[in-house]
Design a protein around this motif. Structure first.
Motif, mmCIF file in Angstrom:
data_model
loop_
_atom_site.group_PDB
_atom_site.id
_atom_site.type_symbol
_atom_site.label_atom_id
_atom_site.label_comp_id
_atom_site.label_asym_id
_atom_site.label_seq_id
_atom_site.Cartn_x
_atom_site.Cartn_y
_atom_site.Cartn_z
ATOM 1 N N TYR A 1 -5.385 -4.412 12.157
ATOM 2 C CA TYR A 1 -4.911 -3.173 11.558
ATOM 3 C C TYR A 1 -5.832 -2.021 11.981
ATOM 4 C CZ TYR A 1 -1.709 -5.511 8.299
ATOM 5 O OH TYR A 1 -0.680 -6.230 7.746
ATOM 6 N N GLN B 1 -6.966 1.781 10.607
ATOM 7 C CA GLN B 1 -6.926 2.639 9.427
ATOM 8 C C GLN B 1 -7.606 3.961 9.714
ATOM 9 O OE1 GLN B 1 -8.762 1.167 5.774
ATOM 10 N NE2 GLN B 1 -7.256 2.274 4.539
ATOM 11 N N GLY C 1 -7.950 8.493 5.079
ATOM 12 C CA GLY C 1 -6.940 8.959 4.140
ATOM 13 C C GLY C 1 -5.596 8.275 4.243
ATOM 14 N N LYS C 2 -5.528 7.261 5.110
ATOM 15 C CA LYS C 2 -4.255 6.561 5.289
ATOM 16 C C LYS C 2 -4.419 5.071 5.012
ATOM 17 C CE LYS C 2 -2.300 9.744 8.664
ATOM 18 N NZ LYS C 2 -1.653 9.871 10.008
ATOM 19 N N GLY C 3 -3.294 4.406 4.861
ATOM 20 C CA GLY C 3 -3.330 2.968 4.696
ATOM 21 C C GLY C 3 -3.470 2.258 6.034
ATOM 22 N N PRO C 4 -3.816 0.976 6.007
ATOM 23 C CA PRO C 4 -3.904 0.222 7.260
ATOM 24 C C PRO C 4 -2.558 0.194 7.983
ATOM 25 C CG PRO C 4 -4.948 -0.978 5.457
ATOM 26 C CD PRO C 4 -4.215 0.182 4.839
ATOM 27 N N PHE D 1 -0.350 -1.561 11.026
ATOM 28 C CA PHE D 1 -0.229 -2.753 11.846
ATOM 29 C C PHE D 1 -0.344 -2.405 13.335
ATOM 30 C CE2 PHE D 1 1.303 -6.855 13.124
ATOM 31 C CZ PHE D 1 2.122 -6.626 14.214
ATOM 32 N N PHE E 1 -9.559 -3.278 11.356
ATOM 33 C CA PHE E 1 -9.759 -4.477 10.545
ATOM 34 C C PHE E 1 -9.028 -5.654 11.161
ATOM 35 C CE2 PHE E 1 -11.739 -2.752 6.809
ATOM 36 C CZ PHE E 1 -11.261 -1.457 6.687
#
Lengths: 116, 114
Positions: A36, A38, A41-44, A46, A89
Motif C-alpha cells: 500500500y 499512503q 492525510g489519506k488512507g492507504p 492499494f 506499507f
C-alpha cells in the motif's frame, strides 16, 4: 535506493532512479501480501498484491518480489517520480488457525522521498 | 461513490465525550474492517464485519469501543468516554469478499481528544 524494512524507515532517491523497499514478515502461514501507498492525510492506497504461489508480479512501473524461504517481500518502483513520495506499507494475510480471513497485518512502513 | 467514504474527516472531542465515526463502504462489498492508525505507525486491526455480522472484535482496545453494521452496509464506530490515548486516525476498509481480496481504504477520521 534501497531500504531495509523496519530498521530503516526512510528512503531518499533521486527522480528517475529505481527504488527498492523491503519488508520482512515472520508468519510462515501468510499466503497473501499487499503493498500500500499512503500519502499524507489519506488512507492507504492499494498498489499491488501477490499470492504465495508466486514469487514475482509486475504492474505498471512496480514489481513485487516474494521470497518465502527467507520470508522477505520487496517492492521495486522503476523511474521513481516525485508523485511516488509517500509512506509504503507491506501487509500480510495470515492464513493460520484463529486468524480472521482477510484481516491484514501491517508493517511499520517506509517513508519514500523523491528529490529532483 | 466509487470509494470508501468516511465522516467526519476530523473530530475534536473533549476527554470524556462520546464520538461516532461513520463509514460508507464500496457498494456490494461484503467485508468491512476498522483499523486504528497512530502517528508514524501502520494500521492496527480493530474489528471485522461480514455483512451485518461482527465476526471478529478482538482488536478493540476496551469496552468503550463499539462497532455496528446493522444492515450490512454503513458501519459506525462508537467510542464512549474518550481518553487522550484514543487520539488516532480511524480507517475503514472494505473488500468484495474476505478471501485474499485487497482492502480498499477510506481516508479516515482523525480523532483528537483534548
Amino acid at each position: 535506493g534501497e531500504s531495509v524494512g523496519l530498521h530503516l524507515p526512510t528512503l531518499s532517491v533521486q527522480e528517475g532512479d529505481n527504488s527498492i523497499i523491503n519488508c520482512a514478515y515472520s508468519n510462515s502461514a501468510s499466503d497473501y501480501f499487499i503493498w500500500y501507498k499512503q500519502e499524507s492525510g489519506k488512507g492507504p492506497q492499494f498498489i499491488i498484491d501477490i499470492r504465495s504461489n508466486m514469487d514475482k508480479r509486475q504492474g505498471q512501473r512496480v514489481t513485487v518480489l516474494l521470497n518465502k524461504t527467507v520470508k522477505h517481500l520487496s517492492l521495486q518502483i522503476a523511474a521513481t517520480q516525485p508523485g511516488d513520495s509517500a509512506v509504503y506499507f507491506c501487509a500480510e494475510n495470515r492464513n493460520d488457525r484463529g486468524s480472521t480471513l482477510g484481516r491484514l497485518y501491517f508493517g511499520r512502513g517506509t517513508q519514500l522521498t523523491v528529490w529532483p | 461513490g466509487a470509494g470508501v467514504s468516511q465522516s467526519p474527516r476530523y473530530k475534536v472531542a473533549k476527554r470524556g465525550q462520546d464520538v461516532a465515526l461513520r463509514c460508507d463502504p464500496i457498494s456490494g462489498h461484503v467485508s468491512l474492517f476498522w483499523y486504528q492508525q497512530a502517528l508514524g505507525q501502520g494500521p492496527e486491526f480493530l474489528t471485522y464485519f461480514q455483512n451485518e455480522a461482527q465476526l471478529d472484535k478482538s482488536g478493540l482496545p476496551s469496552d468503550r469501543f463499539f462497532a455496528e453494521r446493522p444492515e450490512g452496509s454503513v458501519s459506525t464506530l462508537k467510542i464512549q468516554r474518550t481518553q487522550q490515548e484514543d487520539s488516532a486516525v480511524y480507517l475503514c476498509a472494505s473488500s468484495l469478499d474476505n478471501y485474499n481480496s485487497p482492502l480498499h481504504f477510506g481516508n479516515g477520521t482523525r480523532l483528537t481528544v483534548t
